[in-house]
Design an enzyme around this catalytic site. Structure first.
Site, mmCIF file in Angstrom:
data_model
loop_
_atom_site.group_PDB
_atom_site.id
_atom_site.type_symbol
_atom_site.label_atom_id
_atom_site.label_comp_id
_atom_site.label_asym_id
_atom_site.label_seq_id
_atom_site.Cartn_x
_atom_site.Cartn_y
_atom_site.Cartn_z
ATOM 1 N N PHE A 58 22.527 -56.736 -24.301
ATOM 2 C CA PHE A 58 23.247 -57.788 -25.023
ATOM 3 C C PHE A 58 24.715 -57.789 -24.626
ATOM 4 O O PHE A 58 25.287 -56.723 -24.383
ATOM 5 C CB PHE A 58 23.178 -57.528 -26.542
ATOM 6 C CG PHE A 58 21.791 -57.603 -27.120
ATOM 7 C CD1 PHE A 58 20.891 -56.564 -26.944
ATOM 8 C CD2 PHE A 58 21.383 -58.716 -27.838
ATOM 9 C CE1 PHE A 58 19.603 -56.629 -27.474
ATOM 10 C CE2 PHE A 58 20.105 -58.792 -28.371
ATOM 11 C CZ PHE A 58 19.218 -57.746 -28.186
ATOM 12 N N THR A 92 16.389 -54.517 -23.870
ATOM 13 C CA THR A 92 17.166 -55.753 -23.788
ATOM 14 C C THR A 92 18.643 -55.398 -23.834
ATOM 15 O O THR A 92 19.065 -54.545 -24.611
ATOM 16 C CB THR A 92 16.805 -56.716 -24.932
ATOM 17 O OG1 THR A 92 15.416 -57.015 -24.832
ATOM 18 C CG2 THR A 92 17.594 -58.016 -24.843
#
Ligand code: PEP
Ligand code: MN
Length: 639
Positions: free
Chosen positions: A537, A535
């Site tokens: 960010f 992921t």
């Protein structure tokens, strides 16, 4: 022995315990851990532990089984983070140290320092006293070399390390270096270790050419018993029968050492192999083995190097290596140490967890509960002293930064399996006061988390965020086909929930920090179907806090948004402008504009060109051509 103090011990009682131990001939070190505060007491003396146990404020006394005491994990469970100037070594960081084998002249060391700093190194190495096998080989420039190294370190804002070979040089060198290096040949030069230890300064302790791990840790113990607790161990290859490489890199020593000691361990692929082509693959092996960094020899002109030219990397090879290390970091749950971006005022402050005053620390907002992957991303982006602010929703995290409650927010924008997190792009669109200042990447590794003592056959229900359940479907089908899968709002929240139930028939799927945080047990690790699960960010800030963050690293990416008129080729015209400037676009998204049915806002991410003027040109052309446009941020990416 380890003297575990009671939680409620008074300062007077603490002083009394300390004095009692010192008066009985012990060296006493206070270690403040996450759970307990302990006194480590070591020395030549022996004493009946019960006499200590009976002192007011003492909870218990535990003997240390290993011959090395201060260095042992028994003494201190948490990783030691060694601070060298602004740089930290240990914990979840990978620090890259680089520089020439030996300092040769001003131009050489300045040129190398400039290129390694640009590539991402955080510390400069360079020998001024060279312990060479032949007395006729170049022996180093001595103090003159240290002066040059210091100049280069100061010019490019990097701490420096250099080898000390004699106890009589220690005081002189302490005036120049930020970290002493003890070479392999001197690992058991006990007089040198004692003299260096007395300075209390950080030390890089190379493993001896044929030292066992225990001998190496005993050498660290000498340093610590003499007065420093800032020791970094360095595996640099050992003597074996093998002749194909200069030494044999003992990668397995890295995880072994990390079990035995709280001190950070790094690796030296240059001296381990002695061959330039082997340095990059072995650096990656060192990082993959769990080391806290590498120390690599780099030379601007290796053919002419006065020592170790054949193993020195060219600056361009080094630059590629740092990028590869950075790409590998999330796989081993770490991030590349950078010359810190933290604001100086936060360095003084203590984190929320320690319960100490945190009046002037940085507050960083993330969405979710404690132990969430978002918190991990936020922690990796800032110094330990940053305070984490858990927000219920993405929108709350945006508001926290807007209102000044938090200085930064770390929020997901994209997952390699789940795709774009649209909510955050939409929120960015309605928060023009916020800007993207950085990017962080976290590997999402799911685990089956249970109440301690639970067995697979006990489990009837599994809680997790729908994404967590979905991403672990193959494991659940295979190993827990009959367990009910219960969707929950958050992965770490599911762990908090099962911790509250204390029921062995329920399990949760989440990251390991959540298990740790809520005192739960990881029953199965890495249960996600596809391990390439990352992921990304964004780190967001208000404009007035952006400059200081950005100034710490050279930006290489930009994010923009724009809308176009409703006519043929309008979007294509803009995309063509990007192509015309020779700029690489790495992401394109479109989102509906609230209140304007069937109109769209486009988001793009770009790789910043070397020639920044081309980006400026694009931005001004975009402003003219698009109906609306905004630079969401210019920032440094993780890869
Ligand atoms: C060095 O780092 O330059 C060096 C001499 O290393 P070692 O002591 O590991 O041989
Ligand atoms: Mn060398």
């Amino acid at each position: 022995m380890i003297v575990i103090l009671k939680q409620g011990i008074t300062p007077q009682e603490k002083d009394k315990v300390r004095s009692f131990l010192s008066e009985n001939g012990f060296i006493v070190k206070e270690i403040v851990g996450q759970q307990d505060t302990v006194f480590g007491a070591v020395g030549k003396v022996s004493i009946d532990p019960r006499t200590v146990e009976l002192l007011p404020g003492v909870s218990s006394v535990v003997p240390i089984s290993k011959p090395y005491k201060l260095a042992s994990r028994e003494m201190k469970k948490e990783d030691t983070i060694v601070q060298v100037g602004k740089v930290k070594i240990g914990g979840n960081r990978v620090a890259v140290i680089a520089g020439p084998c030996a300092v040769e002249n001003y131009d050489q060391v300045m040129s190398i320092a400039e290129s390694i700093r640009e590539a991402g190194a955080v510390m400069l190495r360079g020998g001024a006293f060279k312990p060479r096998t032949s007395p006729y080989a170049f022996q180093g420039l001595g103090e003159e070399g240290l002066k040059l190294l210091r100049k280069a370190g100061d010019a490019f804002d990097m701490p420096i390390t250099s080898e000390v070979v004699s106890p009589r040089d220690v005081q002189m060198m302490a005036g120049y270096v930020d970290m002493f290096q003890i070479g392999a040949r001197n690992m058991q030069n006990f007089e040198l270790l004692k003299e260096v230890g007395k300075t209390g300064m950080p030390v890089l302790l190379k493993r001896g050419l044929s030292a066992t791990i225990e001998e190496w840790l005993m050498a660290a113990e000498y340093l610590m018993a003499s007065g420093t607790d800032q020791v970094v161990l360095c595996e640099r290859g050992i003597r074996t029968f093998e002749k194909a490489t200069r030494n044999t890199l003992d990668c397995s020593a890295i995880p072994v050492v990390q079990k035995l000691t709280h001190l950070p361990v790094i690796g030296d692929p240059s001296h381990a192999t002695g061959i330039r082509d082997m340095v990059a693959p072995m650096s990656l092996a060192i990082v993959a083995s769990g080391a806290s960094g590498v120390i690599v020899e780099v030379h601007n002109c290796p053919e002419k190097a006065l020592s170790d030219g054949p193993q020195s990397l060219y600056p361009s090879q080094f630059s590629k290596l740092v990028r590869d290390i950075q790409a590998l970091c999330p796989v081993v749950g770490k991030s590349l140490e950078k010359i810190p971006r933290v604001l100086p005022e936060s360095m003084k402050a203590r984190s929320e967890e320690t319960g100490k005053a945190a009046t002037d620390s940085i507050v960083v907002a993330f969405q979710g509960v404690r132990g969430a992957f978002s918190e991990l991303a936020a922690r990796r982006s800032f110094d330990e002293s940053a305070q984490m602010l858990a927000c219920h929703s993405f929108s709350d995290a945006f508001d926290a930064v807007s209102s000044g409650k938090a200085k930064y927010a770390v929020l997901p924008v994209e997952n390699t399996l789940g795709g774009t997190v649209y909510d955050n792009l939409d929120l960015l669109a309605i928060h023009p006061e916020l800007t993207v200042v950085g990017e962080q990447q976290v590997r999402v590794m799911h685990n089956l988390i249970v109440v301690p003592g639970t067995r697979m056959e006990d489990i009837r229900k599994v809680y997790s965020h729908p994404q967590g359940l979905q991403q672990c479907r193959a494991f659940l089908d295979r190993e827990l086909p009959d367990a009910e899968r219960v969707p929950f709002f958050d992965t770490a929240g599911a762990v908090e929930y099962i911790a509250g139930l204390g029921d062995k028939s329920v399990a949760a799927i989440a990251g390991s920090p959540a298990a740790h945080y809520y005192g739960m047990e990881v029953l199965r690790q890495g249960i996600e179907t596809d391990a390439s699960n990352y992921t990304r960010f964004y780190i967001l800030a208000r404009e007035e806090n952006a400059a200081v963050f950005r100034s710490q690293a050279k930006p290489d990416k930009a994010a923009l948004s724009f809308s176009v008129s409703d006519e043929p080729g309008a979007l294509m015209d803009i995309l063509k402008m990007i192509a015309d400037e020779g700029i690489n676009m790495t992401k394109l998204e479109s989102r509906p504009i609230p209140g304007k049915p069937w109109e769209y806002l486009f988001f793009v991410e770009l790789q910043l060109p070397e020639d920044i003027a081309r980006f400026d040109e694009l931005a001004s052309r975009l402003k003219e051509k698009a109906v609306s446009s905004r630079i969401l941020g210019v920032y440094t990416s993780v890869i």
